[in-house]
Design a protein around this motif. Structure first.
Motif, mmCIF file in Angstrom:
data_model
loop_
_atom_site.group_PDB
_atom_site.id
_atom_site.type_symbol
_atom_site.label_atom_id
_atom_site.label_comp_id
_atom_site.label_asym_id
_atom_site.label_seq_id
_atom_site.Cartn_x
_atom_site.Cartn_y
_atom_site.Cartn_z
ATOM 1 N N THR A 168 0.822 -1.214 0.000
ATOM 2 C CA THR A 168 0.000 0.000 0.000
ATOM 3 C C THR A 168 0.857 1.266 0.000
ATOM 4 O OG1 THR A 168 -0.214 -0.148 2.427
ATOM 5 C CG2 THR A 168 -1.990 -1.090 1.095
ATOM 6 N N ASN A 169 2.020 1.222 0.653
ATOM 7 C CA ASN A 169 2.915 2.372 0.590
ATOM 8 C C ASN A 169 3.413 2.588 -0.837
ATOM 9 O OD1 ASN A 169 3.049 3.316 3.307
ATOM 10 N ND2 ASN A 169 4.249 1.521 3.850
ATOM 11 N N PHE A 170 3.706 1.488 -1.528
ATOM 12 C CA PHE A 170 4.195 1.574 -2.905
ATOM 13 C C PHE A 170 3.127 2.151 -3.835
ATOM 14 C CE2 PHE A 170 5.007 -0.230 -7.143
ATOM 15 C CZ PHE A 170 6.303 0.213 -7.336
ATOM 16 N N THR A 171 1.873 1.686 -3.701
ATOM 17 C CA THR A 171 0.813 2.186 -4.577
ATOM 18 C C THR A 171 0.519 3.660 -4.313
ATOM 19 O OG1 THR A 171 -0.917 1.442 -3.028
ATOM 20 C CG2 THR A 171 -0.283 -0.072 -4.805
ATOM 21 N N ARG A 172 0.681 4.082 -3.051
ATOM 22 C CA ARG A 172 0.413 5.478 -2.715
ATOM 23 C C ARG A 172 1.441 6.435 -3.337
ATOM 24 N NH1 ARG A 172 -4.391 6.402 -2.728
ATOM 25 N NH2 ARG A 172 -5.665 5.873 -0.923
ATOM 26 N N ILE A 173 2.627 5.945 -3.594
ATOM 27 C CA ILE A 173 3.639 6.782 -4.247
ATOM 28 C C ILE A 173 3.103 7.241 -5.611
ATOM 29 C CG2 ILE A 173 5.951 6.814 -5.272
ATOM 30 C CD1 ILE A 173 6.793 4.791 -3.087
ATOM 31 N N TYR A 174 2.493 6.303 -6.322
ATOM 32 C CA TYR A 174 1.949 6.633 -7.640
ATOM 33 C C TYR A 174 0.727 7.551 -7.530
ATOM 34 C CZ TYR A 174 -0.132 6.187 -12.261
ATOM 35 O OH TYR A 174 -0.672 6.473 -13.487
#
Length: 212
Positions: A168-174
């Motif tokens: 979820t942290n990775f997707t929030r970057i985008y």
């Protein structure tokens, strides 16, 4: 419907990732809660890390809310906070830390959280606090990582919870790049992604080692 289909592809992808992120956050802490309940133990879980994490979540949620950002870009925070409250209660319970002073701190926390969300504090105050969520959030994960390495035990640590945290942290970057490109939020999520992945790998290593 046609208006939505005419949107730029990057915004459609961002919306899809936001929905996936929020859906993941609905249950991200549940595996950790169930693990502690099943084992009746919170060994390997750092109370300090949880307190720092809930503080970071509270400030970030309040900042996004008060800035009026799109609700889909931060809806996971209230969901995560509810799960975090349950998790902290269980950890305090099984570490025998539920006593008078604890309830005083809980009362103070909810008092200041209410002040943030009611916008009694000016927005510049939250803006000043937001950069602190990066080192605070990072410190919480570093402490948890250190606790696993110190005890060489990750029995009470849920791999699913930390895997979802990293995801979820990775997707929030985008999604943040598309929605607001807020540099402070981007830095926060990038560091959080790397440290969540590190905690997952450490926990996985000691679980595998125990099996061997």
């Amino acid at each position: 419907m046609m208006d939505y289909l005419e949107k730029d592809l990057k915004y459609i992808i961002a919306d899809i990732l936001s929905i996936i992120t929020i859906a993941s956050c609905l249950v991200s802490k549940v595996p950790q809660i169930r693990t502690i309940e099943q084992l009746k133990s919170a060994r390997g879980i750092s109370t300090t890390a949880l307190i720092l994490e809930v503080s970071s979540y509270t400030v970030t949620f309040s900042y996004n809310f008060c800035k009026g950002y799109a609700i889909m870009s931060y809806l996971e925070y209230p969901v995560l906070l509810i799960q975090e409250y349950v998790l902290i209660f269980l950890v305090l319970k099984y570490q025998n830390l539920l006593f008078g002073r604890t309830y005083v701190f809980v009362g103070l926390y909810f008092f200041f959280a209410t002040l943030f969300l009611s916008k009694i504090f000016p927005i510049w105050f939250l803006t000043a606090l937001l950069p602190l969520t990066t080192p605070v959030g990072a410190t919480s994960k570093i402490i948890q990582l250190a606790e696993i390495l110190r005890t060489k035990n990750s029995a009470s640590v849920s791999l699913a919870t930390w895997a979802m945290s990293a995801f979820t942290n990775f997707t929030r970057i985008y999604t943040i790049m598309v929605d607001s490109a807020d540099i402070m939020l981007l830095m926060n999520f990038s560091i959080s992604f790397l440290l969540s992945a590190a905690v997952f790998l450490a926990a996985k290593y000691y679980k595998t080692k125990k099996i061997d």
